[in-house]
Write a protein that holds these residues in place. Structure first.
Motif, PDB file in Angstrom:
ATOM      1  N   GLU A 123       0.839  -1.213   0.000  1.00 21.28           N
ATOM      2  CA  GLU A 123       0.000   0.000   0.000  1.00 21.28           C
ATOM      3  C   GLU A 123       0.868   1.255   0.000  1.00 21.28           C
ATOM      4  OE1 GLU A 123      -4.083   1.700   1.861  1.00 21.28           O
ATOM      5  OE2 GLU A 123      -2.794   0.621   3.277  1.00 21.28           O
TER       6      GLU A 123
ATOM      7  N   TYR B  74       1.976   1.723  -3.524  1.00 28.28           N
ATOM      8  CA  TYR B  74       0.900   2.151  -4.414  1.00 28.28           C
ATOM      9  C   TYR B  74       0.548   3.628  -4.194  1.00 28.28           C
ATOM     10  CZ  TYR B  74       0.157  -2.881  -5.230  1.00 28.28           C
ATOM     11  OH  TYR B  74       0.303  -4.221  -5.549  1.00 28.28           O
ATOM     12  N   GLN B  75       0.777   4.115  -2.991  1.00 21.94           N
ATOM     13  CA  GLN B  75       0.465   5.514  -2.683  1.00 21.94           C
ATOM     14  C   GLN B  75       1.608   6.469  -3.032  1.00 21.94           C
ATOM     15  OE1 GLN B  75      -0.432   5.257   1.519  1.00 21.94           O
ATOM     16  NE2 GLN B  75      -2.641   5.051   1.168  1.00 21.94           N
TER      17      GLN B  75
ATOM     18  N   TYR C 276      -6.346  -0.373  -5.287  1.00 17.41           N
ATOM     19  CA  TYR C 276      -5.624   0.701  -5.988  1.00 17.41           C
ATOM     20  C   TYR C 276      -5.585   0.499  -7.501  1.00 17.41           C
ATOM     21  CZ  TYR C 276      -4.165   2.590  -1.503  1.00 17.41           C
ATOM     22  OH  TYR C 276      -4.159   3.164  -0.245  1.00 17.41           O
TER      23      TYR C 276
END
Length: 853
Positions: free
Chosen positions: A484, A487-488, A539
């Motif tokens: 995560e 992905y951010q 995502y």
């Protein structure tokens, strides 16, 4: 007593033939062997009876020598034991060849798991259109690695191939010649192979097995789904680690990587040239013959008269073949069009790279490289921050470096390995080398710093997938949160946009099992896959899982295709990617029949899961809670065992662990660091798992399973695990593979250790867990003996164990002699000889077990 058809077939095709040809082999008149062939069956019988009577290996050897030899001193006995090893090594080769020759008889190549069977299922369910659509996006990638779990030199592999063919044809004259050749051929490598040597050995399988088998499967898939060449997404791809896997192997240099890539390209061009030569004899028609002759000439020059230059490009080769195909259809009644189509399938699949060469390095090494680079760029303050600070500062660390600017070999070579990736892509195409795997990945920063290294060497927007490898239980539990973060992250998100919003994540069974035991490792990987899948879907990223599987269940092996068929809808499964290691290559993919069978099983598992599973494989919340409990109990049992003060000493002083480093079996060191003191964390999985296997204790494949099941039984919850076993393919496959580890265990071999003053109670604790696990696995499966639902599998294991029994006893005898010498109770002059006896038997034991490490 009832005998299953599979058992009867095994008896006819393998058991009887082995005894027939072994009787031929054992009576061949070899020079300087004396009466070894006559004595070996007697020694084998003495070993079996002696262990039944709870004699020690020392007592067995002594009693045998007293009964059958003129003298029982070391000068007489030890040379005979070495000759026994030489004989048994060759008996194992004979057995392997007979099994390989009988593969098609023992396995239904058109049955369950075959492409024919999956097509019939689709036809019956009227899902032909769904199959065609699924095959446009589905992919299987087998990645060959030369991890040292098989020790045959190239000459012996050649004999096995020829012997298999002779056995298939029942050519007695040829069989006798090959057995005689086998008796005179050296089994031991005098020098360690280089990574390039290992790569060449693996490329033999690409050229001689995978190339044609893959072409046939792809051609069959094309006709099955009424589609064309799968140009955008080859259904089967090959990967390659040897020459690119730098993790803990200082002998894999950037130069070696470049040489291996060049060899891969030359090899695939040779394969195309051979096919074109065959086609030229058939395609003798107007217009077509001219194009074929041109291709033949261009390929010939590119292979045999080239210093790396190409006289035909990939796009030109494809275009020419498509013109030939069109001409055959339009003007020549489609004569030989299937052969041309098959070659087109191969070219689309293998390109000019043959197999994608992966680069791998450990995150701990990257830490050193990053530190050196940021200091070189004049920004040492970066190193003072915590992880969050470094992630924020990393985009600001700008500048260009060249590998040659650094004196440290590890820094220079790590950066140079990135530079060589660009060179390989320019020569072999992007698929030649477009994945960088980070071992021991513990954070998002590990991935971001790797991406930064590409930027620092001047490769902006690299056409490379950065692949984190999560292995330990803790890392697996953090994996989704790490993904995560990535992905951010704006820069990494941009990178994924350029990579078609696809992220590959590798999960390692070997170190997971070593770290957390069998149940917890497998369950942690399953849960990590579910969590990463959910996070990726959130995502809009398509995640691909790449499994680092070895041969035995303890390293993710066993009935692999069943695991892939058992995945629920919560795990992304549009691709199946797995490593194929050491003996698993020769045993599962070493012949056209076995390669076809196992590749089709993997493809079929993916199709079955994608088209038919719906949610029938999904675990309910209650199911997951049960496995959670089982895994936790097993984990605690394994941890208490692993943390026992005698755990490391037992492996060091009573197993073959220390002898793996002394064998010329592979280019990789047995440990990641060259420290004298044994550090469990640095110990590679192969010597760890292999040492338990040599003792026939196979701890990594079962320890903790019995305790976990017993915990439910004791509180009256057996019905819950029994029901889970009945309805969950995942759980059933997990336990069935553990049964395989038990079936390959043999505690009578080391029962003498129960009286050992130092390790007696420790051995007892292992034996008790084995007995408990065996009892409860038989209970849950409703079986009377292990693996009774795989009759040909258990028959093969039992026969191998019978053949190798002398080696096992000899090895334990030598280990006992070594211990006595080290305790001052024996002749120190013999220490080196007994250690050689251990190493020689280690070779044969591992080859006999197939997939034991």
């Amino acid at each position: 007593m009832y005998t299953s058809p599979q058992s009867e077939q095994f008896h006819q095709q393998v058991w009887s033939k082995y005894h027939l040809y072994n009787s031929v082999f054992i009576t061949l008149p070899f020079d300087a062997i004396d009466n070894t062939g006559a004595l070996l069956p007697l020694f084998n019988e003495a070993c079996a009876k002696g262990l039944q009577q709870q004699m020690t290996p020392q007592a067995i050897v002594t009693a045998f020598a007293t009964k059958y030899l003129e003298r029982s001193d070391a000068e007489t006995v030890v040379p005979l034991l070495f000759r026994f090893i030489q004989y048994v090594e060759r008996q194992i080769v004979l057995f392997d060849a007979i099994e390989d020759a009988a593969f098609a008889s023992l396995n239904n190549l058109e049955g369950t798991g075959s492409l024919r069977e999956i097509k019939e299922r689709c036809d019956t369910a009227e899902r032909q259109q769904h199959l065609q659509e699924f095959l446009q996006r589905f992919r299987v990638r087998t990645v060959l690695t030369a991890h040292p779990t098989q020790f045959y030199p190239g000459a012996v592999l050649g004999i096995i191939t020829d012997l298999t063919e002779a056995l298939r044809n029942n050519d007695l004259h040829q069989i006798k010649q090959l057995l005689a050749q086998l008796g005179k051929t050296r089994f031991i490598k005098k020098e360690k192979p280089t990574p390039y040597d290992e790569a060449v050995s693996l490329i033999w399988y690409l050229e001689n097995v995978f190339y044609n088998t893959t072409g046939l499967i792809l051609q069959h898939l094309n006709s099955t789904s009424n589609t064309s060449d799968f140009q955008g997404q080859p259904v089967i791809q090959l990967g390659f680690w040897q020459g690119g896997d730098r993790d803990g192997n200082p002998f894999v240099t950037p130069e070696i990587t470049g040489q291996v890539a060049q060899r891969l390209r030359t090899s695939i061009l040779k394969c195309y040239y051979t096919d074109i030569r065959k086609l030229k004899r058939k395609l003798t028609f107007t217009e077509v013959d001219v194009i074929v002759a041109k291709i033949e000439h261009q390929l010939y020059r590119s292979v045999f008269y080239s210093q790396g230059e190409l006289y035909i490009g990939l796009s030109e080769l494809i275009a020419d073949l498509q013109v030939i195909k069109a001409l055959l259809i339009d003007k020549h009644q489609a004569l030989y069009v299937d052969e041309v189509q098959e070659l087109l399938c191969k070219v689309h699949t293998f390109g000019f790279h043959f197999a994608t060469l992966d680069i791998r390095q450990n995150s701990a090494i990257h830490n050193q490289v990053v530190a050196a680079v940021v200091r070189y760029l004049g920004q040492p303050s970066y190193l003072e921050g915590d992880e969050k600070s470094k992630i924020n500062q990393l985009p600001a660390v700008q500048g260009k470096v060249e590998s040659s600017a650094f004196e440290s070999p590890i820094v220079m070579q790590t950066l140079a390995s990135i530079e060589v990736m660009q060179t390989i892509q320019n020569q072999n195409g992007e698929l030649g080398c477009n994945r960088y795997i980070i071992s021991n990945n513990e954070s998002a920063l590990n991935v971001l710093e790797t991406l930064a290294m590409f930027r620092w060497v001047g490769w902006e927007n690299p056409s490379v997938d950065i692949v984190p490898l999560f292995e330990s239980v803790d890392d697996l539990q953090q994996a989704a949160a790490i993904m995560e973060q990535l992905y951010q992250h704006p820069e990494y998100r941009e990178h994924l946009e350029r990579r078609s919003k696809t992220q590959t994540v590798m999960l390692g069974f070997s170190d997971g099992t070593k770290d957390g035991g069998y149940l917890m490792a497998n369950w942690s990987i399953f849960k990590a896959k579910e969590a990463i899948t959910a996070m990726s879907r959130k995502y809009g990223i398509e995640v691909v899982f790449f499994d680092g599987r070895g041969g035995p269940p303890a390293r993710g092996g066993g009935k692999t295709h069943k695991f892939y068929a058992s995945l629920g809808s919560g795990i992304e499964h549009k691709e199946i990617q797995l490593t194929v290691q050491g003996q698993t290559i020769s045993s599962n993919f070493g012949t056209p029949d076995s390669c076809r069978f196992n590749l089709e099983n993997l493809v079929s598992a993916g199709i079955s899961n994608g088209l038919f599973a719906k949610k029938e494989n999904d675990l309910t919340v209650a199911d997951q809670a049960i496995i959670d409990e089982l895994a936790q109990v097993g984990y605690e049992k394994y941890l208490s065992f692993k943390n026992h003060p005698q755990f490391i000493p037992y492996l060091e002083h009573r197993s073959t662990l220390n002898y793996y480093a002394k064998t010329n079996i592979g280019s990789r060191p047995a440990k990641r660091k060259a420290a004298d003191q044994l550090d469990f964390a640095d110990l590679r999985a192969i010597p760890f798992v292999g040492s338990w296997s040599q003792m026939k204790q196979n701890v990594p494949g079962f320890f903790g399973v019995g305790t976990a099941l017993d915990a439910f039984d004791k509180v009256g919850r057996w019905g819950e695990v029994q029901a889970l076993y009945q309805h969950s393919l995942f759980f059933r496959t997990l336990l069935e593979n553990s049964m395989m580890a038990l079936a390959k265990s043999f505690f009578p071999l080391t029962q003498y250790l129960q009286h050992d003053p130092e390790f007696g109670s420790f051995w007892e604790s292992i034996h008790e867990e084995f007995l408990l696990t065996k009892k409860l696995l038989l209970k849950i499966a409703g079986h009377h003996e292990l693996m009774e639902n795989y009759p040909e599998g258990i028959a093969s294991i039992k026969m191998r164990e019978a053949i190798v029994l002398p080696l096992l006893v000899i090895q334990q005898f030598a280990l006992m002699q070594i211990q006595q010498i080290k305790q001052g109770k024996g002749d120190a002059a013999w220490l080196d000889t007994y250690e050689k006896l251990v190493i020689r038997s280690l070779f044969g034991n591992t080859n006999a077990s197939r997939n034991s490490a």
